[in-house]
Motif scaffolding. Structure first.
Motif, PDB file in Angstrom:
ATOM      1  N   ARG A 211       0.822  -1.217   0.000  1.00 29.17           N
ATOM      2  CA  ARG A 211       0.000   0.000   0.000  1.00 29.17           C
ATOM      3  C   ARG A 211       0.855   1.267   0.000  1.00 29.17           C
ATOM      4  O   ARG A 211       0.318   2.367  -0.131  1.00 29.17           O
ATOM      5  N   ARG A 212       2.159   1.110   0.155  1.00 25.45           N
ATOM      6  CA  ARG A 212       3.057   2.267   0.079  1.00 25.45           C
ATOM      7  C   ARG A 212       3.400   2.515  -1.390  1.00 25.45           C
ATOM      8  O   ARG A 212       4.069   1.690  -2.026  1.00 25.45           O
ATOM      9  N   PRO A 213       2.989   3.647  -1.955  1.00 23.64           N
ATOM     10  CA  PRO A 213       3.186   3.874  -3.402  1.00 23.64           C
ATOM     11  C   PRO A 213       4.636   3.750  -3.849  1.00 23.64           C
ATOM     12  O   PRO A 213       4.917   3.173  -4.904  1.00 23.64           O
ATOM     13  N   HIS A 214       5.574   4.295  -3.048  1.00 23.56           N
ATOM     14  CA  HIS A 214       6.974   4.254  -3.483  1.00 23.56           C
ATOM     15  C   HIS A 214       7.491   2.822  -3.542  1.00 23.56           C
ATOM     16  O   HIS A 214       8.259   2.470  -4.450  1.00 23.56           O
ATOM     17  N   PHE A 215       7.064   1.976  -2.603  1.00 22.84           N
ATOM     18  CA  PHE A 215       7.551   0.602  -2.587  1.00 22.84           C
ATOM     19  C   PHE A 215       6.933  -0.211  -3.726  1.00 22.84           C
ATOM     20  O   PHE A 215       7.631  -0.980  -4.401  1.00 22.84           O
ATOM     21  N   LEU A 216       5.651  -0.046  -3.956  1.00 23.38           N
ATOM     22  CA  LEU A 216       4.986  -0.755  -5.044  1.00 23.38           C
ATOM     23  C   LEU A 216       5.593  -0.380  -6.393  1.00 23.38           C
ATOM     24  O   LEU A 216       5.833  -1.240  -7.247  1.00 23.38           O
ATOM     25  N   THR A 217       5.863   0.917  -6.586  1.00 20.48           N
ATOM     26  CA  THR A 217       6.482   1.367  -7.831  1.00 20.48           C
ATOM     27  C   THR A 217       7.858   0.748  -8.004  1.00 20.48           C
ATOM     28  O   THR A 217       8.221   0.282  -9.092  1.00 20.48           O
ATOM     29  N   GLY A 218       8.638   0.728  -6.930  1.00 21.81           N
ATOM     30  CA  GLY A 218       9.958   0.135  -7.003  1.00 21.81           C
ATOM     31  C   GLY A 218       9.899  -1.356  -7.281  1.00 21.81           C
ATOM     32  O   GLY A 218      10.744  -1.906  -8.007  1.00 21.81           O
ATOM     33  N   LEU A 219       8.909  -2.022  -6.710  1.00 21.91           N
ATOM     34  CA  LEU A 219       8.747  -3.456  -6.928  1.00 21.91           C
ATOM     35  C   LEU A 219       8.459  -3.749  -8.402  1.00 21.91           C
ATOM     36  O   LEU A 219       9.054  -4.651  -8.998  1.00 21.91           O
ATOM     37  N   ILE A 220       7.557  -2.975  -8.995  1.00 20.36           N
ATOM     38  CA  ILE A 220       7.230  -3.164 -10.412  1.00 20.36           C
ATOM     39  C   ILE A 220       8.431  -2.839 -11.284  1.00 20.36           C
ATOM     40  O   ILE A 220       8.725  -3.534 -12.264  1.00 20.36           O
ATOM     41  N   ALA A 221       9.170  -1.784 -10.913  1.00 18.79           N
ATOM     42  CA  ALA A 221      10.365  -1.412 -11.671  1.00 18.79           C
ATOM     43  C   ALA A 221      11.407  -2.520 -11.640  1.00 18.79           C
ATOM     44  O   ALA A 221      12.053  -2.820 -12.651  1.00 18.79           O
ATOM     45  N   SER A 222      11.567  -3.144 -10.484  1.00 16.63           N
ATOM     46  CA  SER A 222      12.527  -4.245 -10.384  1.00 16.63           C
ATOM     47  C   SER A 222      12.076  -5.440 -11.220  1.00 16.63           C
ATOM     48  O   SER A 222      12.894  -6.113 -11.850  1.00 16.63           O
ATOM     49  N   MET A 223      10.774  -5.697 -11.255  1.00 18.87           N
ATOM     50  CA  MET A 223      10.259  -6.796 -12.065  1.00 18.87           C
ATOM     51  C   MET A 223      10.539  -6.564 -13.548  1.00 18.87           C
ATOM     52  O   MET A 223      10.976  -7.475 -14.259  1.00 18.87           O
ATOM     53  N   LEU A 224      10.310  -5.363 -14.014  1.00 19.08           N
ATOM     54  CA  LEU A 224      10.564  -5.053 -15.420  1.00 19.08           C
ATOM     55  C   LEU A 224      12.052  -5.139 -15.740  1.00 19.08           C
ATOM     56  O   LEU A 224      12.449  -5.639 -16.802  1.00 19.08           O
ATOM     57  N   SER A 225      12.883  -4.670 -14.816  1.00 18.35           N
ATOM     58  CA  SER A 225      14.331  -4.681 -15.040  1.00 18.35           C
ATOM     59  C   SER A 225      14.865  -6.100 -15.123  1.00 18.35           C
ATOM     60  O   SER A 225      15.627  -6.445 -16.041  1.00 18.35           O
ATOM     61  N   TRP A 226      14.490  -6.944 -14.157  1.00 16.90           N
ATOM     62  CA  TRP A 226      14.952  -8.328 -14.178  1.00 16.90           C
ATOM     63  C   TRP A 226      14.299  -9.117 -15.312  1.00 16.90           C
ATOM     64  O   TRP A 226      14.930  -9.982 -15.915  1.00 16.90           O
ATOM     65  N   GLY A 227      13.042  -8.818 -15.593  1.00 14.31           N
ATOM     66  CA  GLY A 227      12.373  -9.501 -16.700  1.00 14.31           C
ATOM     67  C   GLY A 227      13.075  -9.246 -18.016  1.00 14.31           C
ATOM     68  O   GLY A 227      13.270 -10.163 -18.824  1.00 14.31           O
ATOM     69  N   SER A 228      13.475  -8.008 -18.236  1.00 17.52           N
ATOM     70  CA  SER A 228      14.226  -7.665 -19.441  1.00 17.52           C
ATOM     71  C   SER A 228      15.545  -8.422 -19.498  1.00 17.52           C
ATOM     72  O   SER A 228      15.905  -9.007 -20.523  1.00 17.52           O
ATOM     73  N   ALA A 229      16.254  -8.441 -18.368  1.00 17.96           N
ATOM     74  CA  ALA A 229      17.574  -9.078 -18.337  1.00 17.96           C
ATOM     75  C   ALA A 229      17.496 -10.567 -18.659  1.00 17.96           C
ATOM     76  O   ALA A 229      18.271 -11.088 -19.472  1.00 17.96           O
ATOM     77  N   PHE A 230      16.536 -11.264 -18.061  1.00 17.31           N
ATOM     78  CA  PHE A 230      16.526 -12.715 -18.197  1.00 17.31           C
ATOM     79  C   PHE A 230      15.716 -13.218 -19.376  1.00 17.31           C
ATOM     80  O   PHE A 230      15.834 -14.390 -19.737  1.00 17.31           O
ATOM     81  N   THR A 231      14.938 -12.358 -20.001  1.00 21.24           N
ATOM     82  CA  THR A 231      14.373 -12.729 -21.294  1.00 21.24           C
ATOM     83  C   THR A 231      15.502 -12.895 -22.295  1.00 21.24           C
ATOM     84  O   THR A 231      15.500 -13.815 -23.129  1.00 21.24           O
ATOM     85  N   MET A 232      16.506 -12.022 -22.195  1.00 25.85           N
ATOM     86  CA  MET A 232      17.676 -12.133 -23.060  1.00 25.85           C
ATOM     87  C   MET A 232      18.653 -13.205 -22.601  1.00 25.85           C
ATOM     88  O   MET A 232      19.044 -14.090 -23.356  1.00 25.85           O
ATOM     89  N   PHE A 233      19.016 -13.190 -21.314  1.00 25.15           N
ATOM     90  CA  PHE A 233      20.114 -14.028 -20.836  1.00 25.15           C
ATOM     91  C   PHE A 233      19.806 -15.522 -20.909  1.00 25.15           C
ATOM     92  O   PHE A 233      20.683 -16.333 -21.219  1.00 25.15           O
ATOM     93  N   THR A 234      18.560 -15.899 -20.655  1.00 25.99           N
ATOM     94  CA  THR A 234      18.198 -17.317 -20.687  1.00 25.99           C
ATOM     95  C   THR A 234      18.477 -17.941 -22.047  1.00 25.99           C
ATOM     96  O   THR A 234      18.852 -19.117 -22.140  1.00 25.99           O
ATOM     97  N   TYR A 235      18.338 -17.158 -23.105  1.00 28.17           N
ATOM     98  CA  TYR A 235      18.497 -17.692 -24.453  1.00 28.17           C
ATOM     99  C   TYR A 235      19.699 -17.081 -25.169  1.00 28.17           C
ATOM    100  O   TYR A 235      19.725 -16.973 -26.398  1.00 28.17           O
TER     101      TYR A 235
END
Length: 397
Positions: A211-235
């Motif tokens: 429910r803390r906006p700054h934490f939720l935003t950071g959580l989503i940002a981390s998901m996008l960052s890692w998602g980008s990295a491992f979509t590439m790195f896995t393959y």
């Protein structure tokens, strides 16, 4: 730092030995989790599966890591955190034996699922434990030291795995990890101090953080960052084999370049993350996404690929320290709960990256997989902006 035992642990020089034992555990976790990246082709052949299907060996560990990270602080209850970490390391040993001896794809996936439980449980507690082992001012340094294990694994696990897999077989590579994990298990027992649970966590605390906006935003940002990295790195291996047209030896060299660059990222993040964290939050997606674009255009040149992978590798290890330092500063009143949510977010991203990337690879091309990675990096950059929206109000001025 509110825990009464924390100053005592921090004052004890042996606490840095505990940090080192956790760094070795990180190295083994990373090596175990992502070894299929460097062995993707021979594993697929040996198990009579497609490369996209074999890539799901990473996604299944990610799925179970998500579940474990969300449940570990609740299920562990008031158990001493030292023995929870010891138990997770023992589970990693069991999973490696199952994978190495797997007679079928189904058994392999069971072993990878157990590894996922270990990954989720360990990472959910790791940052909170580090915050109790060293003084507050030393947390970035200790995190960088712990993530040095990630750099070691990135530097040596993939190229050595690829090379040994070519000389022997992929099963022998996994067998080779088991004595190191066994030694690490003993080191945990000796080096980690007693870490009594502060309080029992529950899902209400998680919802409170979300429910803390700054934490939720950071959580989503981390998901996008890692998602980008491992979509590439896995393959990455299929890309290097098909586009760059490398043999096993050159593949191992390129993976070694990527991994060794991780030491630079770990060193730099430990040295420079002392002040305002906001400007650093966009760097992972900016630089790693840019490197992926470069690979799409310059993938036929071994020299260009080597340079791009070096920059990508340095930022990959720095990304972990950047986001975990952000978490330690912006959810410092609930580090175990925040750690659970962060690990769940990251592992969900790795899972989705492996799944979606595998679909794109099998259905379209490896270039399509890399384009998907770039799209996620762009979304992360748009969300993060200058990074200020990810900081709690008390530190945003």
């Amino acid at each position: 730092m509110t825990d009464a035992a924390a100053p005592e642990a921090a004052a004890n020089p042996a606490a840095w030995g505990a940090v080192l034992s956790m760094a070795l555990c990180v190295a083994m976790l990373i090596a175990s989790e992502f070894m299929p990246v460097s062995l993707l082709t021979p594993m697929a052949e040996g198990l009579r599966a497609t490369e996209g299907q074999t890539g799901q060996a990473i996604s299944i560990s990610g799925l179970f890591a998500v579940v474990a990270s969300m449940l570990v602080t609740t299920v562990a209850g008031t158990l001493n955190r030292k023995w929870v970490l010891v138990g997770m390391t023992a589970l990693m040993l069991v999973s490696l034996v199952l994978v190495a001896a797997a007679p079928s794809f189904a058994v392999l996936m069971i072993g990878r699922a157990l590894l996922g439980v270990c990954i989720g449980g360990f990472w959910a507690l790791a940052t909170a434990v580090i915050m109790r082992l060293v003084p507050e001012g030393d947390v970035p340094k200790a995190l960088a030291l712990m993530y040095g294990g990630q750099a070691i694994a990135a530097a040596f696990a993939a190229p050595i795995g690829s090379y040994l897999g070519g000389l022997f077989a992929w099963r022998e590579v996994f067998w080779a990890l088991t004595p190191i994990v066994a030694a690490n298990l003993v080191w945990h027992v000796v080096a980690l101090p007693s870490l009594p649970a502060r309080q029992r966590q529950d899902f209400r605390a998680m919802f409170g953080l979300l429910r803390r906006p700054h934490f939720l935003t950071g959580l989503i940002a981390s998901m996008l960052s890692w998602g980008s990295a491992f979509t590439m790195f896995t393959y990455l291996r299929p890309f290097l084999e098909r586009v760059t047209d490398v043999d096993v030896t050159m593949l191992s060299v390129l993976l070694l370049v990527l991994g060794c660059a991780g030491f630079v990222g770990t060193w730099a993040s430990g040295r420079y993350l002392k002040g305002d964290i906001a400007p650093f939050l966009k760097l992972p997606s900016l630089l790693m996404g840019g490197c992926t674009v470069g690979l799409l255009f310059l993938g036929g040149s071994v020299v260009a690929v080597g340079l791009l992978l070096a920059l990508w590798g340095a930022m990959n290890t720095a990304m972990s320290v950047i986001f975990m330092t952000w978490m330690s500063r912006n959810a410092d009143d609930a580090p175990e709960t925040a750690g659970s949510l962060m690990v769940a977010a990251v592992q969900t991203s790795i899972l989705l990256g492996a799944v979606v990337g595998g679909w794109l690879l099998d259905g379209l091309s490896v270039q399509a997989t890399f384009i998907g990675s770039v799209v996620l990096a762009g979304a992360a950059l748009m969300l993060i902006g200058d990074g200020r929206r990810l900081l709690k109000p008390a530190t945003s001025a």
